[in-house]
Design a protein around this motif. Structure first.
Motif, PDB file in Angstrom:
ATOM      1  N   ARG A 333       0.837  -1.200   0.000  1.00 36.34           N
ATOM      2  CA  ARG A 333       0.000   0.000   0.000  1.00 36.34           C
ATOM      3  C   ARG A 333       0.874   1.253   0.000  1.00 36.34           C
ATOM      4  O   ARG A 333       0.685   2.174  -0.780  1.00 36.34           O
ATOM      5  CB  ARG A 333      -0.910  -0.006   1.226  1.00 36.34           C
ATOM      6  N   GLU A 334       1.904   1.225   0.850  1.00 32.53           N
ATOM      7  CA  GLU A 334       2.802   2.371   0.975  1.00 32.53           C
ATOM      8  C   GLU A 334       3.551   2.613  -0.349  1.00 32.53           C
ATOM      9  O   GLU A 334       3.707   3.738  -0.799  1.00 32.53           O
ATOM     10  CB  GLU A 334       3.793   2.065   2.105  1.00 32.53           C
ATOM     11  N   SER A 335       3.987   1.511  -1.000  1.00 31.70           N
ATOM     12  CA  SER A 335       4.724   1.632  -2.265  1.00 31.70           C
ATOM     13  C   SER A 335       3.841   2.235  -3.344  1.00 31.70           C
ATOM     14  O   SER A 335       4.286   3.051  -4.143  1.00 31.70           O
ATOM     15  CB  SER A 335       5.191   0.269  -2.765  1.00 31.70           C
ATOM     16  N   CYS A 336       2.581   1.791  -3.394  1.00 31.79           N
ATOM     17  CA  CYS A 336       1.667   2.308  -4.423  1.00 31.79           C
ATOM     18  C   CYS A 336       1.421   3.792  -4.183  1.00 31.79           C
ATOM     19  O   CYS A 336       1.345   4.588  -5.115  1.00 31.79           O
ATOM     20  CB  CYS A 336       0.341   1.566  -4.401  1.00 31.79           C
ATOM     21  N   ARG A 337       1.337   4.146  -2.927  1.00 33.38           N
ATOM     22  CA  ARG A 337       1.022   5.523  -2.585  1.00 33.38           C
ATOM     23  C   ARG A 337       2.210   6.458  -2.843  1.00 33.38           C
ATOM     24  O   ARG A 337       2.053   7.548  -3.355  1.00 33.38           O
ATOM     25  CB  ARG A 337       0.659   5.586  -1.089  1.00 33.38           C
ATOM     26  N   THR A 338       3.421   6.002  -2.521  1.00 36.38           N
ATOM     27  CA  THR A 338       4.574   6.901  -2.593  1.00 36.38           C
ATOM     28  C   THR A 338       5.349   6.744  -3.891  1.00 36.38           C
ATOM     29  O   THR A 338       5.440   7.673  -4.679  1.00 36.38           O
ATOM     30  CB  THR A 338       5.518   6.680  -1.395  1.00 36.38           C
ATOM     31  N   ALA A 339       5.885   5.561  -4.155  1.00 30.91           N
ATOM     32  CA  ALA A 339       6.767   5.412  -5.310  1.00 30.91           C
ATOM     33  C   ALA A 339       5.995   5.133  -6.598  1.00 30.91           C
ATOM     34  O   ALA A 339       6.423   5.512  -7.684  1.00 30.91           O
ATOM     35  CB  ALA A 339       7.755   4.287  -5.040  1.00 30.91           C
ATOM     36  N   GLY A 340       4.844   4.452  -6.500  1.00 30.25           N
ATOM     37  CA  GLY A 340       4.085   4.108  -7.711  1.00 30.25           C
ATOM     38  C   GLY A 340       4.715   2.958  -8.478  1.00 30.25           C
ATOM     39  O   GLY A 340       4.309   2.639  -9.594  1.00 30.25           O
ATOM     40  N   ILE A 341       5.722   2.359  -7.912  1.00 32.31           N
ATOM     41  CA  ILE A 341       6.406   1.235  -8.562  1.00 32.31           C
ATOM     42  C   ILE A 341       7.079   0.431  -7.458  1.00 32.31           C
ATOM     43  O   ILE A 341       7.506   0.999  -6.454  1.00 32.31           O
ATOM     44  CB  ILE A 341       7.448   1.746  -9.601  1.00 32.31           C
ATOM     45  N   PHE A 342       7.116  -0.886  -7.622  1.00 37.88           N
ATOM     46  CA  PHE A 342       7.895  -1.673  -6.664  1.00 37.88           C
ATOM     47  C   PHE A 342       8.422  -2.933  -7.327  1.00 37.88           C
ATOM     48  O   PHE A 342       7.892  -3.371  -8.348  1.00 37.88           O
ATOM     49  CB  PHE A 342       7.084  -1.996  -5.395  1.00 37.88           C
ATOM     50  N   ALA A 343       9.503  -3.450  -6.770  1.00 36.69           N
ATOM     51  CA  ALA A 343      10.079  -4.680  -7.296  1.00 36.69           C
ATOM     52  C   ALA A 343       9.614  -5.833  -6.416  1.00 36.69           C
ATOM     53  O   ALA A 343       9.459  -5.654  -5.207  1.00 36.69           O
ATOM     54  CB  ALA A 343      11.597  -4.589  -7.280  1.00 36.69           C
ATOM     55  N   VAL A 344       9.336  -6.998  -7.033  1.00 36.59           N
ATOM     56  CA  VAL A 344       8.973  -8.151  -6.216  1.00 36.59           C
ATOM     57  C   VAL A 344      10.081  -9.193  -6.276  1.00 36.59           C
ATOM     58  O   VAL A 344      10.655  -9.433  -7.330  1.00 36.59           O
ATOM     59  CB  VAL A 344       7.626  -8.789  -6.639  1.00 36.59           C
ATOM     60  N   ILE A 345      10.382  -9.748  -5.108  1.00 36.50           N
ATOM     61  CA  ILE A 345      11.359 -10.833  -5.053  1.00 36.50           C
ATOM     62  C   ILE A 345      10.690 -12.070  -4.466  1.00 36.50           C
ATOM     63  O   ILE A 345       9.597 -11.972  -3.914  1.00 36.50           O
ATOM     64  CB  ILE A 345      12.613 -10.451  -4.224  1.00 36.50           C
ATOM     65  N   ASN A 346      11.331 -13.194  -4.607  1.00 33.17           N
ATOM     66  CA  ASN A 346      10.766 -14.473  -4.139  1.00 33.17           C
ATOM     67  C   ASN A 346       9.328 -14.629  -4.631  1.00 33.17           C
ATOM     68  O   ASN A 346       8.425 -14.962  -3.882  1.00 33.17           O
ATOM     69  CB  ASN A 346      10.823 -14.573  -2.615  1.00 33.17           C
ATOM     70  N   HIS A 347       9.136 -14.393  -5.962  1.00 38.20           N
ATOM     71  CA  HIS A 347       7.791 -14.414  -6.546  1.00 38.20           C
ATOM     72  C   HIS A 347       7.387 -15.792  -7.014  1.00 38.20           C
ATOM     73  O   HIS A 347       6.275 -15.993  -7.483  1.00 38.20           O
ATOM     74  CB  HIS A 347       7.731 -13.431  -7.718  1.00 38.20           C
ATOM     75  N   GLY A 348       8.325 -16.736  -6.928  1.00 39.38           N
ATOM     76  CA  GLY A 348       7.977 -18.111  -7.277  1.00 39.38           C
ATOM     77  C   GLY A 348       8.129 -18.435  -8.748  1.00 39.38           C
ATOM     78  O   GLY A 348       7.902 -19.576  -9.158  1.00 39.38           O
ATOM     79  N   ILE A 349       8.485 -17.483  -9.586  1.00 38.97           N
ATOM     80  CA  ILE A 349       8.703 -17.806 -11.001  1.00 38.97           C
ATOM     81  C   ILE A 349      10.169 -18.203 -11.171  1.00 38.97           C
ATOM     82  O   ILE A 349      11.058 -17.366 -10.944  1.00 38.97           O
ATOM     83  CB  ILE A 349       8.364 -16.606 -11.922  1.00 38.97           C
ATOM     84  N   PRO A 350      10.415 -19.452 -11.537  1.00 38.06           N
ATOM     85  CA  PRO A 350      11.815 -19.871 -11.649  1.00 38.06           C
ATOM     86  C   PRO A 350      12.554 -19.015 -12.677  1.00 38.06           C
ATOM     87  O   PRO A 350      11.988 -18.650 -13.711  1.00 38.06           O
ATOM     88  CB  PRO A 350      11.727 -21.324 -12.123  1.00 38.06           C
ATOM     89  N   GLU A 351      13.804 -18.752 -12.363  1.00 40.58           N
ATOM     90  CA  GLU A 351      14.609 -17.900 -13.240  1.00 40.58           C
ATOM     91  C   GLU A 351      14.706 -18.477 -14.650  1.00 40.58           C
ATOM     92  O   GLU A 351      14.703 -17.742 -15.632  1.00 40.58           O
ATOM     93  CB  GLU A 351      16.005 -17.770 -12.643  1.00 40.58           C
ATOM     94  N   THR A 352      14.732 -19.830 -14.726  1.00 39.18           N
ATOM     95  CA  THR A 352      14.890 -20.463 -16.042  1.00 39.18           C
ATOM     96  C   THR A 352      13.712 -20.113 -16.947  1.00 39.18           C
ATOM     97  O   THR A 352      13.877 -19.915 -18.146  1.00 39.18           O
ATOM     98  CB  THR A 352      14.943 -21.998 -15.900  1.00 39.18           C
ATOM     99  N   ILE A 353      12.528 -20.026 -16.363  1.00 38.60           N
ATOM    100  CA  ILE A 353      11.339 -19.728 -17.179  1.00 38.60           C
ATOM    101  C   ILE A 353      11.437 -18.326 -17.749  1.00 38.60           C
ATOM    102  O   ILE A 353      11.184 -18.087 -18.935  1.00 38.60           O
ATOM    103  CB  ILE A 353      10.067 -19.908 -16.333  1.00 38.60           C
ATOM    104  N   ALA A 354      11.841 -17.380 -16.912  1.00 33.69           N
ATOM    105  CA  ALA A 354      11.977 -16.000 -17.393  1.00 33.69           C
ATOM    106  C   ALA A 354      13.063 -15.932 -18.457  1.00 33.69           C
ATOM    107  O   ALA A 354      12.911 -15.267 -19.490  1.00 33.69           O
ATOM    108  CB  ALA A 354      12.304 -15.089 -16.219  1.00 33.69           C
ATOM    109  N   GLU A 355      14.158 -16.663 -18.228  1.00 34.05           N
ATOM    110  CA  GLU A 355      15.263 -16.643 -19.194  1.00 34.05           C
ATOM    111  C   GLU A 355      14.842 -17.247 -20.521  1.00 34.05           C
ATOM    112  O   GLU A 355      15.136 -16.718 -21.590  1.00 34.05           O
ATOM    113  CB  GLU A 355      16.462 -17.415 -18.641  1.00 34.05           C
TER     114      GLU A 355
END
Ligand SMILES: O=C(O)CCC(=O)C(=O)O
Ligand SMILES: [Fe+2]
Length: 441
Positions: A333-355
């Motif tokens: 909530r705070e990120s949406c309100r202040t920065a308007g952007i945020f990075a997500v980590i440990n999102h469960g998408i294996p790196e190989t799939i993104a690669e």
């Protein structure tokens, strides 16, 4: 409703201790051992103690004392500073009372005096005038800390296998922002005393603390651990920009302060170090792999106010207990309100799939135009659409491929057939999803 006081008992973190006197020795072997220890500390815990750092104890004690005296001044004496900085987040001198929501419904409060400290001559005249020796004693402290920060920075660059001079000049003339945190002994009503979970924005932070309360997130088991002070040491924290510079090899460390309810006040001085304000920080070229793949980091300058940096949200914490989950939700909530952007980590998408997705799209864009043109259409609502675009001040040209992708079965037959493995890339399970793949030539 749960609160800070009833969360699990906290264990102490084994914060590595680095003896800096070995760095200045001539013995190459001894020096390389310390560099290796720094490497491990930055990679594993993101925080370490430095001992034998060369800063006289009297300089540190006097800085703490003079800040305590400042916070003990009657309100009226602090008013000039409040006037100066209260409304402007970029003010080089700012005194503020922060109240942030932390775990569950708890509010955490602390007072902070923030000073720009480098170059000293540019800022000293607007530092507090009271107590009378404030400028002299803090001037001495910040100058010593800056020297130490440079020494630690060089060692960190070497620990990344980079040249000892890598970005040293930039760091030398870079910024130093000093925040004195004052935690009163008693809180008002339900408000607790402390600092909410955060990572520090810069390259490194050097911290001195007077009493217990600091906790660090242990990356190994995802729990908070106490990070008590060690007599005579200073603590060094990996900041967000070092995470970027190291291409993710070092992780900025999540930490918070929860002051136990004793009758003691607590104080800390955090010195944040980075490059100059408008400098963009990117992963060191040498640490980017042969294919030029950067890990999922944005390059960012340190010009933003330090409360406004790209927030990093750890999505795995959403699966944990109710308290932790509501903490993450309040961070979002705070990120949406202040920065308007945020990075997500440990999102469960294996790196190989993104690669694989990146590679297969790169292969698509490398196909002859004749094949790609098959998907060209002026109709912007076409579920699969290829095109080129041009824009920006530099007239940058790029190609794009837009795919509707949910429900997968409805659209997959319209997707490109070549490269042959294009359609194998993962579908999105339960969200309305349009992929737009942009390709910069
Ligand atoms: O008070 C402390 O020990 C830490 C403060 C802190 O994390 C900060 O100022 O960024
Ligand atoms: Fe911090």
């Amino acid at each position: 409703m749960s609160s800070i006081s009833d969360h699990n008992p906290i264990h102490a973190m084994k914060v590595p201790i680095i003896d800096l006197s070995h760095l200045s020795r001539q013995d190459f072997y001894e020096k390389s051992l310390v560099i290796k220890e720094i490497h491990e500390a930055c990679q594993n815990s993101g925080v370490f103690h430095v001992i034998n750092h060369g800063i006289p104890k009297s300089v540190i004690d006097e800085a703490l004392e003079v800040n305590q005296k400042f916070f003990d001044l009657p309100g009226i004496m602090k008013e000039e500073i409040l006037e100066l900085g209260s409304r402007d987040p970029f003010s080089p001198v700012k005194l503020a009372r922060f109240q942030h929501s932390a775990l569950g419904s708890d509010l955490l409060q602390r007072d902070v005096l923030r000073l720009q400290a480098y170059p000293f001559e540019d800022f000293v005249d607007i530092w507090p005038k009271h107590p009378a020796d404030y400028r002299e004693k803090m001037g001495r402290y910040t100058a010593e800390i800056k020297k130490l920060a440079i020494q630690v920075f060089v060692a960190i660059m070497e620990s990344l296998n980079l040249d000892a001079t890598y970005l040293k000049e930039n760091f030398d003339k870079g910024m130093q922002l000093v925040a004195t945190n004052s935690y009163p002994s008693k809180s008002i009503s339900d408000i607790k005393i402390g600092t909410p979970p955060h990572t520090d924005f810069g390259i490194i932070t050097i911290l001195v603390q007077t009493a217990p309360g600091l906790q660090v997130m242990d990356n190994l088991d995802g729990t908070w651990k106490d990070a008590p002070k060690l007599e005579g040491s200073l603590q060094v924290f990996v900041g967000d920009l070092l995470e970027v510079l190291s291409n993710g090899m070092y992780k900025s460390v999540m930490h918070q302060v929860i002051v136990p309810s004793t009758n003691k006040t607590r104080m800390s001085i955090a010195s944040f170090h980075s490059f100059e304000f408008d400098e963009i920080v990117e992963p060191a070229k040498k640490l980017v792999d042969e294919e030029g793949v950067k890990s999922a980091h944005c390059s960012m300058g340190s010009s933003t106010d330090y409360n406004m940096l790209m927030p990093i949200i750890d999505l795995s914490l959403l699966q944990k207990d109710h308290q932790t989950r509501s903490l993450v939700i309040s961070q979002i909530r705070e990120s949406c309100r202040t920065a308007g952007i945020f990075a997500v980590i440990n999102h469960g998408i294996p790196e190989t799939i993104a690669e694989e997705a990146l590679t297969v799209n790169k292969n698509f864009f490398n196909l002859p135009l004749k094949i790609k043109e098959e998907f060209f259409s002026p109709d912007m609502y076409k579920p699969v659409k290829y095109g080129t675009n041009q824009g920006g001040a530099h007239g940058i040209l790029w190609e794009y491929l837009k795919l509707y992708s949910h429900p997968f079965e409805t659209f997959v037959d319209l997707w490109p057939k070549s490269p042959p493995d294009y359609r194998n890339v993962t579908d999105c399970d339960n969200i309305e999803c349009v992929w737009i793949v942009n390709y910069l030539r």
